[in-house]
Design an enzyme around this catalytic site. Structure first.
Site, mmCIF file in Angstrom:
data_model
loop_
_atom_site.group_PDB
_atom_site.id
_atom_site.type_symbol
_atom_site.label_atom_id
_atom_site.label_comp_id
_atom_site.label_asym_id
_atom_site.label_seq_id
_atom_site.Cartn_x
_atom_site.Cartn_y
_atom_site.Cartn_z
ATOM 1 N N ARG A 1 -7.489 -0.480 1.121
ATOM 2 C CA ARG A 1 -7.934 -1.779 0.608
ATOM 3 C C ARG A 1 -8.321 -1.701 -0.872
ATOM 4 O O ARG A 1 -8.260 -2.709 -1.576
ATOM 5 C CB ARG A 1 -9.098 -2.290 1.451
ATOM 6 C CG ARG A 1 -10.358 -1.449 1.379
ATOM 7 C CD ARG A 1 -11.272 -1.691 2.560
ATOM 8 N NE ARG A 1 -10.706 -1.153 3.789
ATOM 9 C CZ ARG A 1 -11.222 -1.361 5.001
ATOM 10 N NH1 ARG A 1 -12.304 -2.104 5.140
ATOM 11 N NH2 ARG A 1 -10.657 -0.831 6.067
ATOM 12 N N LYS B 1 -10.124 13.379 7.624
ATOM 13 C CA LYS B 1 -9.665 13.066 8.967
ATOM 14 C C LYS B 1 -9.630 14.336 9.824
ATOM 15 O O LYS B 1 -9.463 15.438 9.301
ATOM 16 C CB LYS B 1 -8.241 12.498 8.916
ATOM 17 C CG LYS B 1 -8.082 11.165 8.237
ATOM 18 C CD LYS B 1 -6.617 10.774 8.192
ATOM 19 C CE LYS B 1 -6.392 9.476 7.450
ATOM 20 N NZ LYS B 1 -6.906 8.309 8.210
ATOM 21 N N LYS C 1 0.853 -1.190 0.000
ATOM 22 C CA LYS C 1 0.000 0.000 0.000
ATOM 23 C C LYS C 1 0.886 1.237 0.000
ATOM 24 O O LYS C 1 1.773 1.384 0.838
ATOM 25 C CB LYS C 1 -0.899 0.001 1.235
ATOM 26 C CG LYS C 1 -1.717 1.293 1.394
ATOM 27 C CD LYS C 1 -2.463 1.313 2.730
ATOM 28 C CE LYS C 1 -3.116 2.652 2.986
ATOM 29 N NZ LYS C 1 -3.756 2.739 4.320
ATOM 30 N N ASP D 1 -12.154 7.235 3.600
ATOM 31 C CA ASP D 1 -10.959 7.108 4.430
ATOM 32 C C ASP D 1 -10.541 5.654 4.604
ATOM 33 O O ASP D 1 -9.581 5.362 5.303
ATOM 34 C CB ASP D 1 -11.189 7.746 5.799
ATOM 35 C CG ASP D 1 -9.908 7.949 6.579
ATOM 36 O OD1 ASP D 1 -8.838 8.024 5.937
ATOM 37 O OD2 ASP D 1 -9.961 8.017 7.819
ATOM 38 N N ASP E 1 -2.612 10.641 3.159
ATOM 39 C CA ASP E 1 -4.014 10.266 3.339
ATOM 40 C C ASP E 1 -4.736 11.330 4.155
ATOM 41 O O ASP E 1 -4.640 11.374 5.373
ATOM 42 C CB ASP E 1 -4.106 8.912 4.036
ATOM 43 C CG ASP E 1 -5.550 8.458 4.193
ATOM 44 O OD1 ASP E 1 -6.426 9.010 3.487
ATOM 45 O OD2 ASP E 1 -5.802 7.550 5.004
ATOM 46 N N GLU F 1 -9.342 3.772 2.103
ATOM 47 C CA GLU F 1 -8.902 3.728 0.711
ATOM 48 C C GLU F 1 -7.831 2.680 0.439
ATOM 49 O O GLU F 1 -7.661 2.228 -0.689
ATOM 50 C CB GLU F 1 -8.372 5.111 0.297
ATOM 51 C CG GLU F 1 -6.952 5.446 0.738
ATOM 52 C CD GLU F 1 -6.730 5.458 2.239
ATOM 53 O OE1 GLU F 1 -5.637 5.077 2.679
ATOM 54 O OE2 GLU F 1 -7.666 5.849 2.978
ATOM 55 N N ASP G 1 1.632 6.665 5.306
ATOM 56 C CA ASP G 1 0.638 5.694 4.838
ATOM 57 C C ASP G 1 1.124 4.925 3.603
ATOM 58 O O ASP G 1 0.385 4.140 3.043
ATOM 59 C CB ASP G 1 -0.688 6.403 4.535
ATOM 60 C CG ASP G 1 -1.898 5.519 4.790
ATOM 61 O OD1 ASP G 1 -1.757 4.517 5.508
ATOM 62 O OD2 ASP G 1 -2.987 5.840 4.277
#
Length: 510
Positions: free
Chosen positions: A362, A288, A276, A358, A281, A360, A299
């Site tokens: 996956r 967030k 990933k 949020d 993010d 994202e 991230d």
């Protein structure tokens, strides 16, 4: 890159800027650990200093002494190994790794360091070498002009007086396997340093394309080359990668999937690694809270670990085909951002209803897993800073491992254990699968709050052929250290996952 060598000479005779020795907590007071090799006068001096300083010998205790009699180096660094006696000669590998790392991490203006901890045999020498080399890491950062300079600002100046050479003292220095372990430690530390640098880089400097450029630049400088392929936003759209395209469509920095392949002649096995790589993010439209964004440059730690592992496998010349898939996107709330309620089509045609922008990670991983499966590898591992639920369950230092095959999950766990990276096996309960059902698409991309780490794993499982062993490693906690440094782990990016993935790949050799 810090060089690592071994020597069977006495530590006190070797020329260096510092010598590292071990101490133990022997019935409540510190004593020199076995393996120091000091002459009687020097050992007596150190013992007196330990008593005067009320040292404990506990883990992470580091003390520095100057001008120890009969020691060539100007400094002696004493690092705690924990409870033991001065005659104890065998220590857990992670204890040695952590003690060596804590000592080297404490050093300033020391280019050459000698480490003399109780280390005989390949495993112990490897642990000491790895810990010392990992402790040598520091992030240069983005700095302005030096004081008094009339030149313009410059990014990432050279690290001042960094540790450049480490010598591990061991009676087994002449053994071929011990020399190989030291060389491997240098490669591993360099790979982890690359991953740490990527994660520590500010998000305005590291975005999908600049990440891809960094990978190309590292490959250009490497002796052993890997094959790199970059899919830009047009290729991703044309290829049906709706998951990663949707995540990245709100940003001015479009997404990328970077494929790195180490394919040596006569490789007997093939392993695919999927990372990933959300370079920042914000949460997208489901934005967030500001405080939660402060570490979101990290991230992409999974993708950093994958890239570093592929390069390390190439540097070591491992006879295993290793392919890394870096799923890179920036999750931003722009005018074209993905909305809750949108339905996207993934690489394999599966349609997914977006519930929370949020969640994202996956989505980009789903596309990456499908792409990885198309080459029919022997096994697939994805690694990601995926869920806050992972930290709720296991804290900030332990990763979670889920899999579609218990035997393979245990194999990944064993690789983590041997690498000194804490991990714990977690289930994929079938009764939670119903939470991913959607009224408008093949899948909802998120389940309920409770068990969120597990439903995320169940979602990813949908994009892997059941016949292919697959494991998911959630590193939301251990990828980034917001607290104080400890052992060989600095504040900030940890490089977690590189050692585990490399150990796993090495397990396919032979």
């Amino acid at each position: 890159m810090t060089t690592v060598s071994v020597s069977d000479r006495s530590a006190h005779d070797l020329k260096a800027d510092a010598v590292v020795l071990g101490t133990v907590d022997d019935s409540g007071s510190a004593a020199l650990a076995a393996g120091h090799g000091l002459p009687r006068e020097a050992a007596a001096h150190v013992a007196a200093q330990l008593a005067a300083l009320q040292a404990t010998g506990k883990a992470d205790e580091v003390l520095t002494l100057a001008a120890v009699p009969s020691v060539t180096a100007p400094r002696v660094v004493l690092t705690g190994l924990g409870s033991a006696t001065s005659r104890t000669t065998s220590f857990d590998a992670e204890v040695l790794r952590r003690a060596a790392g804590a000592a080297v991490r404490s050093l300033k203006k020391a280019a050459k360091v000698v480490v003399a901890l109780p280390a005989s045999g390949v495993e112990s020498v490897a642990a000491v070498a790895e810990g010392a080399a990992l402790g040598a890491y520091s992030y240069a950062g983005i700095r302005g002009p030096q004081a008094g300079s009339t030149k313009g600002a410059k990014a990432s100046p050279a690290k001042a007086a960094a540790v450049t050479a480490i010598t591990v003292v061991t009676p087994d220095a002449k053994l071929k396997a011990v020399k190989a372990a030291a060389a491997r430690a240098a490669v591993l530390a360099d790979a982890k340093a690359y991953a740490r640098d990527l994660v520590n880089t500010p998000p305005n400097k590291l975005f999908p394309q600049s990440f891809a450029d960094s990978v190309k630049a590292r490959n250009s400088a490497a002796k052993a080359k890997v094959t790199i392929k970059v899919l830009d936003e047009a290729a991703l759209a044309k290829g049906g990668f709706g998951g990663i395209v949707g995540v990245g469509q709100g940003s001015v920095n479009p997404p990328r999937i970077v494929t790195l392949t180490w394919s040596p002649p006569r490789a007997s096995h093939s392993v695919a690694l999927v990372g990933k790589g959300i370079t920042f993010d914000s949460g997208g439209l489901c934005i967030k809270p500001p405080a939660s964004m402060l570490t979101m440059k990290s991230d992409m730690a999974g993708a950093a670990a994958v890239a570093a592992t592929v390069f390390a496998a190439a540097e070591l010349g491992l006879p295993v085909k290793v392919t890394g898939y870096l799923c890179l996107a920036e999750n931003m709330p722009g005018g074209n951002a993905q909305r809750p309620g949108d339905v996207v089509s993934m690489r394999d045609g599966t349609t997914v209803e977006i519930l929370d922008t949020d969640a994202e990670g996956r989505m980009v991983l789903g596309d990456g897993l499908v792409l990885a499966g198309e080459s029919n590898p022997d096994a697939i591992v994805d690694i990601a800073t995926l869920t806050g639920a992972q930290m709720v369950a296991l804290g900030g230092r332990v990763a979670a491992i889920m899999a579609n095959d218990d035997t393979f999950r245990d194999r990944v766990l064993a690789a983590a254990d041997s690498a000194g990276e804490a991990a714990w096996p977690m289930p994929l309960p079938e009764d939670l699968r119903s939470q991913l059902e959607s009224a408008v698409a093949d899948l909802s991309h998120k389940g309920e709050r409770w068990g969120g780490m597990l439903t995320a794993g169940l979602f990813l499982r949908e994009f892997v052929d059941p016949a292919t062993p697959w494991a998911h490693v959630d590193i939301a906690g251990p990828s980034f250290n917001e607290g104080s440094p400890y052992g060989y782990t600095p504040k900030g990016a940890t490089g977690y996952g590189v050692a585990t993935l490399l150990s796993l790949v090495e397990g396919y050799v032979g």
